[in-house]
Design an enzyme around this catalytic site. Structure first.
Site, PDB file in Angstrom:
ATOM      1  N   GLU A  68       0.842  -1.199   0.000  1.00 43.10           N
ATOM      2  CA  GLU A  68       0.000   0.000   0.000  1.00 43.10           C
ATOM      3  C   GLU A  68       0.875   1.246   0.000  1.00 43.10           C
ATOM      4  OE1 GLU A  68      -3.254   1.772   3.127  1.00 43.10           O
ATOM      5  OE2 GLU A  68      -3.256  -0.386   2.764  1.00 43.10           O
ATOM      6  N   GLU A  72      -3.107  10.378   3.440  1.00 42.75           N
ATOM      7  CA  GLU A  72      -4.210  10.457   4.395  1.00 42.75           C
ATOM      8  C   GLU A  72      -4.339  11.890   4.879  1.00 42.75           C
ATOM      9  OE1 GLU A  72      -4.338   6.024   6.209  1.00 42.75           O
ATOM     10  OE2 GLU A  72      -2.606   7.248   6.798  1.00 42.75           O
TER      11      GLU A  72
END
Length: 190
Positions: A68, A72
């Site tokens: 990943e 964010e």
């Protein structure tokens, strides 16, 4: 009617709201690419959701093995961005329960992520990942420092979510819900 994901002339709206879903008391919008992509550049203009306990996510992800690359945007940190990389070793389809959990890095942006749209980009190459905001590189990772660079195809994702960890994004305030993030002008160059 579920209004967690709505597209209009402004963009794609992801909404998080209270819901009776058992252990997780929130309903939220998300979208993902149908197919995985190899190395490339992934961009989106995003206006992040406001409020503690809420995270607007823009990321590449695969499950087997888990790899990943994250952007964010936390509603309790409206002037910052968190980037992260997760890496579990193995080849396509391998289910690895170990690996590198990631080493998050906070970037001070100098503007409010909630007030207006900004262009966020992940440029993923063999041995290097760079993150850009409004066409300015804000962070780079190379080689194995501090996390190996993912090497397998991943799907592009966007979501709005409430993490379980209050340390990560603060305690969600149910009275501030529903909250909304907006995505537009999404581009992928493989």
């Amino acid at each position: 009617m579920n209004e967690s994901l709505i597209a209009d002339e402004e963009g794609t709206h992801l909404t998080i709201e209270k819901a009776s879903l058992g252990e997780r008391p929130y309903l939220s919008g998300a979208f993902a690419s149908v197919r995985p992509f190899g190395y490339g550049r992934f961009e989106a203009e995003i206006k992040a959701a406001a409020g503690p306990g809420i995270v607007t996510g823009f990321f590449l992800h695969r499950s087997a093995p888990r790899q990943e690359i994250d952007v964010e945007l936390r509603g309790n940190d409206p002037r910052g961005m968190l980037v992260n990389v997760y890496f579990n070793p193995g080849e396509e389809g391998t289910s690895m329960a170990y690996g590198y959990r990631g080493a998050p890095h906070r970037i001070e942006l100098g503007f409010d992520i909630i007030e207006d749209f900004h262009r966020y980009a992940i440029d993923w190459r063999p041995g290097r990942i760079t993150w850009s905001v409004d066409d300015r590189i804000v962070h780079e990772r190379v080689g194995w420092d501090p996390t190996p660079i993912p090497h397998l195809p991943m799907k592009f994702h966007s979501n709005l979510w409430a993490p379980r960890s209050e340390d990560f994004a603060g305690r969600i305030n149910g009275s501030s819900l529903p909250a909304r993030s907006v995505f537009r002008n999404i581009s992928v160059w493989e």
